[in-house]
Design a protein around this motif. Structure first.
Motif, short mmCIF file in Angstrom:
data_model
loop_
_atom_site.label_atom_id
_atom_site.label_comp_id
_atom_site.label_asym_id
_atom_site.label_seq_id
_atom_site.Cartn_x
_atom_site.Cartn_y
_atom_site.Cartn_z
N ASN A 39 -37.94 -26.56 26.20
CA ASN A 39 -38.06 -25.11 26.36
C ASN A 39 -39.25 -24.61 25.53
OD1 ASN A 39 -34.78 -25.64 26.23
ND2 ASN A 39 -35.46 -24.36 27.90
N PRO A 40 -40.47 -24.79 26.07
CA PRO A 40 -41.65 -24.38 25.30
C PRO A 40 -41.71 -22.86 25.14
CG PRO A 40 -42.27 -25.08 27.50
CD PRO A 40 -40.82 -25.37 27.35
N PRO A 41 -42.39 -22.41 24.09
CA PRO A 41 -42.51 -20.97 23.87
C PRO A 41 -43.37 -20.30 24.95
CG PRO A 41 -43.87 -22.18 22.31
CD PRO A 41 -43.08 -23.20 23.08
N PRO A 42 -43.20 -19.01 25.13
CA PRO A 42 -43.93 -18.29 26.17
C PRO A 42 -45.45 -18.47 26.12
CG PRO A 42 -42.23 -16.89 25.24
CD PRO A 42 -42.26 -18.13 24.41
N GLU A 43 -46.00 -18.61 24.93
CA GLU A 43 -47.46 -18.76 24.84
C GLU A 43 -47.95 -20.09 25.39
OE1 GLU A 43 -45.75 -19.61 20.70
OE2 GLU A 43 -45.49 -18.03 22.19
N ARG A 44 -47.07 -21.03 25.66
CA ARG A 44 -47.44 -22.34 26.24
C ARG A 44 -47.20 -22.37 27.75
NH1 ARG A 44 -50.91 -24.36 24.34
NH2 ARG A 44 -50.36 -26.47 24.84
N ASP A 47 -50.12 -23.34 30.16
CA ASP A 47 -50.49 -24.75 30.04
C ASP A 47 -49.46 -25.65 30.72
OD1 ASP A 47 -52.80 -24.11 28.63
OD2 ASP A 47 -51.86 -24.42 26.68
N VAL A 48 -48.19 -25.31 30.56
CA VAL A 48 -47.14 -26.12 31.18
C VAL A 48 -47.19 -26.00 32.70
CG1 VAL A 48 -44.63 -26.40 31.39
CG2 VAL A 48 -45.67 -26.02 29.14
N ARG A 49 -47.41 -24.80 33.20
CA ARG A 49 -47.54 -24.63 34.66
C ARG A 49 -48.75 -25.40 35.18
NH1 ARG A 49 -46.06 -19.24 33.21
NH2 ARG A 49 -43.93 -18.84 33.87
N ASN A 50 -49.83 -25.39 34.43
CA ASN A 50 -51.02 -26.14 34.81
C ASN A 50 -50.72 -27.64 34.84
OD1 ASN A 50 -53.77 -26.41 35.49
ND2 ASN A 50 -54.30 -26.79 33.36
N ALA A 51 -49.98 -28.12 33.87
CA ALA A 51 -49.60 -29.54 33.83
C ALA A 51 -48.79 -29.91 35.07
CB ALA A 51 -48.79 -29.83 32.57
N ALA A 52 -47.88 -29.04 35.47
CA ALA A 52 -47.06 -29.31 36.66
C ALA A 52 -47.92 -29.38 37.91
CB ALA A 52 -45.98 -28.25 36.81
N VAL A 53 -48.90 -28.49 38.02
CA VAL A 53 -49.79 -28.48 39.18
C VAL A 53 -50.69 -29.71 39.19
CG1 VAL A 53 -51.74 -27.24 40.22
CG2 VAL A 53 -49.75 -25.98 39.44
#
Length: 64
Positions: A39-44, A47-53
């Motif tokens: 559960n990464p913090p909102p500020e990440r 980056d996490v969405r980019n990693a998924a893409v």
């Protein structure tokens, strides 16, 4: 945000680590992605969405 990795799909490309190294890592023995933060913090979030893409195997799922 909750992040889930399907280890069976992961092809160990490392794109997720490049996009968000504080959220993802890779196992030494086979390179499969592992979560450092489920559960990464909102500020990440971006980056996490980019990693998924960027994941060539589509092994990362994000639950909002």
């Amino acid at each position: 945000m909750k992040v889930v990795i399907d280890e069976e799909k992961c092809v160990a490309a490392g794109q997720c680590v490049s996009a968000a190294m504080d959220v993802f890592d890779q196992r030494d023995e086979d390179g499969v992605a592992v979560l450092l933060m489920e559960n990464p913090p909102p500020e990440r979030a971006d980056d996490v969405r980019n990693a998924a893409v960027m994941c060539p195997a589509l092994a990362i799922r994000i639950e909002e």
